[in-house]
Design an enzyme around this catalytic site. Structure first.
Site, PDB file in Angstrom:
ATOM      1  N   ARG A  50     -10.329 -11.469   2.227  1.00 14.84           N
ATOM      2  CA  ARG A  50     -11.251 -12.509   1.729  1.00 14.84           C
ATOM      3  C   ARG A  50     -10.608 -13.886   1.792  1.00 14.84           C
ATOM      4  NH1 ARG A  50     -11.656  -9.309  -3.778  1.00 14.84           N
ATOM      5  NH2 ARG A  50     -11.318  -7.695  -2.202  1.00 14.84           N
TER       6      ARG A  50
ATOM      7  N   LYS B  84       0.833  -1.196   0.000  1.00 16.46           N
ATOM      8  CA  LYS B  84       0.000   0.000   0.000  1.00 16.46           C
ATOM      9  C   LYS B  84       0.875   1.256   0.000  1.00 16.46           C
ATOM     10  CE  LYS B  84      -3.793  -1.942   2.828  1.00 16.46           C
ATOM     11  NZ  LYS B  84      -4.928  -1.708   1.929  1.00 16.46           N
TER      12      LYS B  84
END
Length: 462
Positions: A313, A239
């Site tokens: 996820r 990120k």
């Protein structure tokens, strides 16, 4: 009992008088001229969350007017006053019924919240008197569970790594005589949680599956699943600095699962509660999983990694599979996750996005959300978007290449791991207030939790 509440008002409790712009003039008609003059001089118009302290003839505060907006949820009525008033004991002076005053008192507690672990304050708080006719247990239940979520999310990653999150779950289990267990490190592979292991293996903080169970086996099963990514660097798809700044909150889904579990257990709901949390740090090292890798999953589906920053996820998919196993399926399966920025684009930062194919379940949730002042919004599980997760070399990709519909494709990914006959709802939440509002200070926040609790309570307390 929390410092912001008292059960004995003493002799000096100051009256809190809720008024709207419509009822203010009628209230003033019955007051002495000095009171009418004072209110007029202060410019008080009963705007929502405004307060007006009214002195007696000796200059001491004899009562406080609190502005109320009838269009807002009752729970936020006193939330602003809890931070604006000076120390002392206050009592609600209103002819509203006990249910109204109970909800307003919950908001007082939410408004009084402080996170002072690293910056203690000795400033005394105002306290609200709880008379016998309000539901003090319900007030404490709601305030304590929300404070638990906020505290966990607000805690910096240095003190909220997988081992700390597991300890928080263990302490909650001990408090309510629940069963507790973990599967840690390479044992995750032996116990068939390969995706959790893959996401967390690069960190020096051992990844783990955390489980809490409570209640009679005779009761319906309610299973809560939480994403516990204690810090998310993004992995090898790292990120940028701005995107990493608040990633201590990426375990917010796990915090919600624990907060909702506390609500359920403290209310002694007749359910068999099961909580599953994947506690990991998505770190970078020579052992980090890579873009292009193909992971095995508990369900047996192979997963191609398009982006290592779509790690939540992966943690959830093994847990959702485990949740649906066994002869006794969940009567309701709920997962919470700080999953996608796309959900924030869709509904903003102050609404919990949710997904479910169960219309009845969402109808109950929507009704409870309005009543509790805990907003939710349903997004579609639009089946045609499933093609965005197709992989040439695996059963499914962990995310699509398109920049559109990211929250939907993430939910569709999770749906692949939920049995069709299990009532399931997925929350994609911010878990963070980007600004301070009455009752909702900037920082960690519970979103959708109180509304979901009401659904579970109504479903299983009949």
């Amino acid at each position: 009992m929390r410092e912001c509440f008292v059960r004995d008002p003493g002799d000096q409790a100051t009256a809190l008088i809720p008024v709207t712009s419509d009822t203010l003039s009628r209230w003033l008609e019955g007051q002495p001229q000095r009171v009418r003059a004072w209110v007029e001089a202060t410019g008080f118009k009963a705007k929502s969350h405004s307060v007006c302290s009214i002195p007696d003839e000796q200059g001491q505060v004899q009562s406080v007017l609190v502005g109320v907006d009838e269009d807002q949820a009752v729970v936020w009525t006193l939330a602003g006053a809890a931070r604006k008033l000076t120390s002392g004991v206050y009592r609600l002076d209103t002819d509203r019924d006990a249910a109204w005053r109970t909800q307003a008192s919950v908001g007082w507690g939410l408004g009084a919240y402080r996170f002072d672990r690293y910056k203690p304050s000795d400033k005394p708080q105002p306290a609200l008197y709880l008379p016998d006719d309000v539901d003090a247990d319900e007030i404490m239940r709601q305030v304590d569970a929300t404070a638990l979520v906020r505290d966990l999310v607000n805690t910096p990653a240095q003190d909220m790594m997988p081992e700390h999150l597991a300890e928080a779950a263990r302490m909650l289990a001990d408090a309510y005589d629940a069963e507790f267990g973990t599967v840690e490190g390479d044992a995750l592979l032996d116990e068939r949680y390969p995706c959790i292991h893959a996401v967390g293996r690069a960190s020096q903080h051992t990844p783990r599956k955390v489980e809490l169970t409570w209640g009679s086996r005779k009761h319906p099963v309610v299973t809560l699943v939480g994403k516990g990514v204690c810090f998310d660097s993004g992995g090898l798809d790292i990120k940028p600095a701005g995107g990493m700044r608040h990633m201590k909150k990426d375990m917010g889904g796990a915090a919600h699962a624990l907060g909702l579990a506390q609500l359920i257990m403290s209310a002694k709901l007749p359910v068999r509660l099961r909580v599953l949390i994947g506690a990991v740090e998505n770190a970078i090292s020579g052992d980090a999983f890579r873009p292009g890798d193909v992971l095995a999953s508990r369900k047996g589906l192979s997963i191609e990694i398009e982006n290592t920053d779509a790690e939540g996820r992966l943690v959830l998919c093994d847990l959702l599979t485990a949740a649906c196993e066994g002869k006794k399926k969940p009567a309701v399966l709920v997962d919470f996750a700080t999953l996608t920025g796309a959900a924030r684009v869709a509904v903003g930062t102050e609404i919990a996005a949710c997904f479910t194919d169960d219309d009845a379940l969402f109808g109950e949730l929507q009704e409870s959300a309005v009543e509790s002042g805990d907003p939710v919004w349903r997004l579609p599980l639009h089946a045609p978007y499933r093609s965005g997760l197709d992989s040439q070399i695996a059963d499914i990709a962990n995310c699509g290449s398109s920049s559109y519909g990211g929250a939907i494709t993430a939910a569709l990914f999770l749906k692949e791991f939920v049995e069709p006959d299990v009532p399931w709802i997925h929350f994609d939440i911010m878990a963070w207030n980007t600004r301070t509002r009455p009752g909702r200070p900037k920082g960690g926040e519970a979103m959708g939790m109180r509304a979901m609790f009401e659904v579970i309570r109504k479903r299983f307390s009949r």
